[in-house]
Scaffold this motif. Structure first.
Motif, PDB file in Angstrom:
ATOM      1  N   LEU A 101     -69.073  46.699  27.909  1.00  0.00           N
ATOM      2  CA  LEU A 101     -67.471  46.758  27.563  1.00  0.00           C
ATOM      3  C   LEU A 101     -66.724  45.890  28.697  1.00  0.00           C
ATOM      4  N   VAL A 102     -65.992  44.677  27.979  1.00  0.00           N
ATOM      5  CA  VAL A 102     -65.376  43.647  28.884  1.00  0.00           C
ATOM      6  C   VAL A 102     -63.931  43.678  28.612  1.00  0.00           C
ATOM      7  N   CYS A 103     -63.337  43.468  29.921  1.00  0.00           N
ATOM      8  CA  CYS A 103     -61.937  43.613  29.827  1.00  0.00           C
ATOM      9  C   CYS A 103     -61.376  42.133  30.215  1.00  0.00           C
ATOM     10  N   SER A 104     -60.070  41.856  29.792  1.00  0.00           N
ATOM     11  CA  SER A 104     -59.480  40.621  29.902  1.00  0.00           C
ATOM     12  C   SER A 104     -58.822  40.339  31.305  1.00  0.00           C
ATOM     13  N   SER A 105     -58.442  41.460  31.901  1.00  0.00           N
ATOM     14  CA  SER A 105     -57.747  41.372  32.998  1.00  0.00           C
ATOM     15  C   SER A 105     -58.254  42.483  34.186  1.00  0.00           C
ATOM     16  N   PRO A 106     -58.087  42.429  35.495  1.00  0.00           N
ATOM     17  CA  PRO A 106     -58.293  43.420  36.189  1.00  0.00           C
ATOM     18  C   PRO A 106     -57.536  44.598  36.294  1.00  0.00           C
ATOM     19  N   TYR A 107     -56.297  44.478  35.707  1.00  0.00           N
ATOM     20  CA  TYR A 107     -55.317  45.642  35.452  1.00  0.00           C
ATOM     21  C   TYR A 107     -55.952  46.460  34.361  1.00  0.00           C
ATOM     22  N   ILE A 108     -56.398  45.949  33.275  1.00  0.00           N
ATOM     23  CA  ILE A 108     -56.931  46.807  32.305  1.00  0.00           C
ATOM     24  C   ILE A 108     -58.231  47.423  32.880  1.00  0.00           C
ATOM     25  N   PHE A 109     -58.988  46.605  33.516  1.00  0.00           N
ATOM     26  CA  PHE A 109     -60.147  47.135  34.249  1.00  0.00           C
ATOM     27  C   PHE A 109     -60.254  48.418  35.053  1.00  0.00           C
ATOM     28  N   ARG A 110     -59.136  48.442  35.863  1.00  0.00           N
ATOM     29  CA  ARG A 110     -58.643  49.533  36.904  1.00  0.00           C
ATOM     30  C   ARG A 110     -58.272  50.550  36.247  1.00  0.00           C
ATOM     31  N   GLU A 111     -57.320  50.510  35.063  1.00  0.00           N
ATOM     32  CA  GLU A 111     -56.901  51.841  34.529  1.00  0.00           C
ATOM     33  C   GLU A 111     -58.079  52.310  33.754  1.00  0.00           C
ATOM     34  N   ILE A 112     -58.951  51.683  33.060  1.00  0.00           N
ATOM     35  CA  ILE A 112     -60.345  52.320  32.478  1.00  0.00           C
ATOM     36  C   ILE A 112     -61.094  52.763  33.508  1.00  0.00           C
ATOM     37  N   GLU A 113     -61.391  52.297  34.530  1.00  0.00           N
ATOM     38  CA  GLU A 113     -62.219  52.629  35.685  1.00  0.00           C
ATOM     39  C   GLU A 113     -61.676  54.094  36.334  1.00  0.00           C
ATOM     40  N   HIS A 114     -60.267  54.224  36.286  1.00  0.00           N
ATOM     41  CA  HIS A 114     -59.847  55.308  36.806  1.00  0.00           C
ATOM     42  C   HIS A 114     -59.436  56.533  35.728  1.00  0.00           C
ATOM     43  N   SER A 115     -59.754  56.505  34.711  1.00  0.00           N
ATOM     44  CA  SER A 115     -59.927  57.279  33.505  1.00  0.00           C
ATOM     45  C   SER A 115     -60.687  58.535  33.570  1.00  0.00           C
ATOM     46  N   PRO A 116     -60.231  59.772  33.953  1.00  0.00           N
ATOM     47  CA  PRO A 116     -61.290  60.749  33.984  1.00  0.00           C
ATOM     48  C   PRO A 116     -62.341  60.834  32.793  1.00  0.00           C
ATOM     49  N   SER A 117     -61.515  60.845  31.359  1.00  0.00           N
ATOM     50  CA  SER A 117     -62.229  61.006  30.329  1.00  0.00           C
ATOM     51  C   SER A 117     -63.359  59.980  30.122  1.00  0.00           C
ATOM     52  N   LEU A 118     -63.408  58.888  30.807  1.00  0.00           N
ATOM     53  CA  LEU A 118     -64.444  57.794  30.706  1.00  0.00           C
ATOM     54  C   LEU A 118     -65.488  57.762  31.706  1.00  0.00           C
ATOM     55  N   LYS A 119     -65.210  58.045  32.655  1.00  0.00           N
ATOM     56  CA  LYS A 119     -66.286  57.973  34.123  1.00  0.00           C
ATOM     57  C   LYS A 119     -67.597  58.151  33.524  1.00  0.00           C
ATOM     58  N   GLU A 120     -67.980  59.432  32.895  1.00  0.00           N
ATOM     59  CA  GLU A 120     -69.400  59.803  32.764  1.00  0.00           C
ATOM     60  C   GLU A 120     -70.061  58.882  31.669  1.00  0.00           C
ATOM     61  N   MET A 121     -69.336  57.908  30.981  1.00  0.00           N
ATOM     62  CA  MET A 121     -70.101  56.933  29.995  1.00  0.00           C
ATOM     63  C   MET A 121     -69.729  55.498  30.440  1.00  0.00           C
ATOM     64  N   LEU A 122     -68.895  55.186  31.233  1.00  0.00           N
ATOM     65  CA  LEU A 122     -68.944  53.751  31.580  1.00  0.00           C
ATOM     66  C   LEU A 122     -69.304  53.605  33.102  1.00  0.00           C
ATOM     67  N   THR A 123     -70.056  52.366  33.650  1.00  0.00           N
ATOM     68  CA  THR A 123     -70.236  52.241  34.794  1.00  0.00           C
ATOM     69  C   THR A 123     -69.852  50.789  34.892  1.00  0.00           C
ATOM     70  N   ALA A 124     -69.268  50.489  36.067  1.00  0.00           N
ATOM     71  CA  ALA A 124     -68.721  49.157  36.257  1.00  0.00           C
ATOM     72  C   ALA A 124     -70.184  48.186  36.657  1.00  0.00           C
ATOM     73  N   CYS A 125     -70.064  47.132  36.214  1.00  0.00           N
ATOM     74  CA  CYS A 125     -71.408  46.235  36.548  1.00  0.00           C
ATOM     75  C   CYS A 125     -70.903  44.720  36.410  1.00  0.00           C
ATOM     76  N   THR A 126     -71.954  44.156  36.807  1.00  0.00           N
ATOM     77  CA  THR A 126     -72.074  42.733  36.745  1.00  0.00           C
ATOM     78  C   THR A 126     -72.567  42.087  35.448  1.00  0.00           C
ATOM     79  N   TYR A 127     -72.017  41.555  34.642  1.00  0.00           N
ATOM     80  CA  TYR A 127     -72.608  40.861  33.384  1.00  0.00           C
ATOM     81  C   TYR A 127     -73.785  40.035  33.549  1.00  0.00           C
ATOM     82  N   GLU A 128     -74.743  40.445  32.555  1.00  0.00           N
ATOM     83  CA  GLU A 128     -75.715  39.478  32.734  1.00  0.00           C
ATOM     84  C   GLU A 128     -75.901  39.148  31.241  1.00  0.00           C
ATOM     85  N   GLU A 129     -75.720  37.741  30.919  1.00  0.00           N
ATOM     86  CA  GLU A 129     -75.737  37.378  29.602  1.00  0.00           C
ATOM     87  C   GLU A 129     -77.157  37.730  28.663  1.00  0.00           C
TER      88      GLU A 129
END
Length: 601
Positions: A120-148
């Motif tokens: 799941l890729v975000c176009s800006s750091p602001y969106i990334f931070r909002e999603i990262e701090h959403s309690p309902s998404l923490k269990e399913m999303l893990t911040a990572c480094t993209y590998e093509e």
């Protein structure tokens, strides 16, 4: 700037007031349909609302915020408020800011088992931070480094590669639902699987010997969904009026994709109609097609099932045993017929089936439970829509006259009504015995019409059927009997047919030219649209749709709510305040022949 000839007034609360008497009113209404929702449609001014979901549906088919603002500025009588233009731009441009893209196989956490993962890729750091701090998404999303991944078909910006999460493939649909609830629509750019190959083509001549030609709008609808078969294509919803040939669009998709297909529809009669149409208009034989219902449970390269069988379970809190059908074959396409009826349990399994091409077919995306967002995120956004009146103008569906007949109650009934609960008031007003007399008068007055009498309350319908000596179809009617009665109606052996709400959906009665609605499901807009749709198969006469309501009651109130969607499509209701038989004299003009007197078949 003021242009008094323009039909639209744009207000700062994002409501749009359309003056239906202005010269450009019809053109404006057609331009609004892709991105605005009708709220009220009284005689002179119609009120629309621009919503986030309506803008994201528009964005999914390439209508930008600039396009939306340009329409408002073109038709607005006064300057468009700046706050509205800014909100439209900011809201519409949220679509595409978050994307799902192809990942790869990796070992599951704390395990050597290989699992499929997505990014799941975000176009800006602001969106990334909002999603990262959403309690309902923490269990399913893990911040990572993209590998093509190998053979990646999607181009990413540097920011998207930097601001990235990884998720399990199985969480794909659930993530889209949760993000939509946070007002972040996800653009799904993960390639879809092809499924098992199926040799299918459309015929040029039907098996019954008639020439068969796909209409331009049907081709365009299918193309809008399939796209280039690359990322971001192959899923979505197609909105066409009843009678416009949504089944043909489904078959065109099958021809384009040539893959095993699961079709899910509303009832067994609709299952049989799909099978008959497939055999008549494609190279498939009956041996290629299976029926999966309460009566037959087979799986073949093309399988047609009902929502009812899929959502049946032996225990209230137990599993759904027939969900296994979704995995019983290597499906390359799932067709959700009448997708606005998609039940909640099927939404659950649809969340898992995100790797399969899928289409929702419907006459209206209106859902009275407000779950349009689930259709958007799990089946797909609206890919194609066309105004009903445009198809009427081009002779593809019948013209129709809508008439609301308002009747009174007896004094005794008024007394009962006045002291009843709200729900009981609706039943008292809906089953007003005066309605039966109105039905009998209308049937007598129009002896040349093929008439459907439609209602909600079975006792009322049974009494009408008895008085008219006409057959009745309800949920209790055996499927074989239903098919036989429908066949008699189509063949002209029956002039009047009484039907409960089981006939609201996916029933093809091409010669029905008149309907009398005696009761409905409260204020259901989609039900009203479906019932009118029973009359819209092309024919030589103007179809008539009567709705009979008890004056000054909740029956009249709900009737007005049911009419809202049809008002958006350009239909208006003539009101007749019934006093005696002469009240219908104004209807004595013979029905107009269809367009220069030529048949529109």
């Amino acid at each position: 700037m003021v242009n008094p000839e323009n039909p639209l007034v744009v207000q700062s609360d994002r409501s749009l007031m359309l003056d239906v008497h202005a010269p450009l009113a019809e053109e404006c209404r057609n331009a609004l349909i892709p991105f605005a929702e009708l709220e009220r449609s009284p005689e002179h001014w119609h009120t629309y609302k621009v919503t986030a979901l309506s803008l994201w549906n528009a964005a999914s088919v390439g209508i930008s915020s600039q396009d939306v603002v340009a329409v408002l500025e073109k038709f607005s009588r006064y300057d468009v408020p700046q706050a509205v233009s800014v909100w439209i731009q900011e809201t519409a441009e949220r679509f595409g800011k978050i994307r799902l893209v192809q990942g790869s196989s990796k070992p599951a956490p704390n395990s050597n088992i290989m699992e499929e993962f997505l990014y799941l890729v975000c176009s800006s750091p602001y969106i990334f931070r909002e999603i990262e701090h959403s309690p309902s998404l923490k269990e399913m999303l893990t911040a990572c480094t993209y590998e093509e991944p190998e053979n990646s078909q999607v181009e990413l910006s540097d920011d998207e590669k930097k601001y990235c999460f990884i998720l399990r493939l199985t969480d794909r649909g659930t993530i889209k639902q949760k993000l939509l609830s946070l007002n972040w629509p996800v653009k799904d750019d993960v390639p879809l699987g092809d499924g098992e190959h199926l040799d299918i083509s459309l015929r040029e001549t039907t098996s019954s010997g008639k020439k068969f030609v796909i209409r331009d709008y049907q081709k365009n609808a299918a193309k809008a969904l399939v796209g280039n078969k690359g990322p971001g294509s192959g899923y979505g919803t197609i909105v066409l009026p009843c009678g416009a040939g949504k089944t043909i669009v489904g078959m065109e998709l099958m021809d384009m994709l040539k893959t095993n297909t699961l079709i899910v529809t509303t009832n067994i009669s609709a299952v049989h109609q799909w099978i008959d149409e497939l055999v008549d208009k494609t190279t498939l034989t009956r041996d290629d097609i299976a029926e999966y219902t309460g009566e037959n449970k087979e799986v073949k390269p093309v399988t047609v099932a009902t929502y009812q069988i899929l959502t049946w379970r032996p225990e209230k809190e137990g599993p759904y045993p027939h969900f296994s059908l979704f995995r019983a074959s290597n499906w390359g396409l799932i067709i959700y017929d009448e997708v606005h009826m998609l039940p909640a349990p099927v939404f659950r399994v649809a969340a898992e089936l995100q790797a399969v091409r899928r289409v929702g077919l419907t006459a209206t995306l209106v859902r009275e439970d407000g779950c349009e967002g689930n259709v958007f995120s799990l089946v797909g956004p609206k890919r194609y829509d066309v105004p009903w009146k445009e198809l009427e103008r081009d002779k593809w569906i019948a013209s129709a006259e809508c008439v609301e007949v308002r009747i009174s109650m007896s004094e005794q009934l008024e007394l009962e009504y006045s002291v009843a609960s709200k729900r009981m008031q609706n039943k008292i007003a809906s089953t007003n015995p005066e309605k039966i007399r109105i039905v009998k008068e209308l049937v007598k007055r129009f002896p040349d019409d093929k008439i459907l009498v439609i209602g909600q309350y079975l006792d009322q319908l049974s009494e009408i059927a008895k008085d008219l000596n006409a057959p009745i179809i309800t949920g209790k009617t055996k499927n074989a009997d239903r098919d036989a009665i429908y066949g008699q109606f189509r063949n002209g052996e029956i002039q009047v047919l009484i039907v409960s709400k089981v006939a609201n959906f996916a029933i093809d009665l091409p010669d029905a030219s008149m309907a009398i609605e005696v009761s409905g499901t409260f204020g259901s807009r989609q039900e009203e649209a479906q019932r009118l749709g029973r009359l819209l198969r092309p024919k030589e006469r103007t179809a008539r749709f009567f709705t009979v309501v008890t004056r000054g009651t909740v029956d009249e109130e709900f009737g007005s709510k049911r009419q809202k969607f049809l008002g958006e499509q350009g239909y208006s209701y003539r009101i007749i305040r019934y006093t005696d038989e002469s009240s219908f004299d104004e209807l004595e003009v013979p029905p107009a022949l269809g367009y220069e007197g030529e048949s529109r078949r």
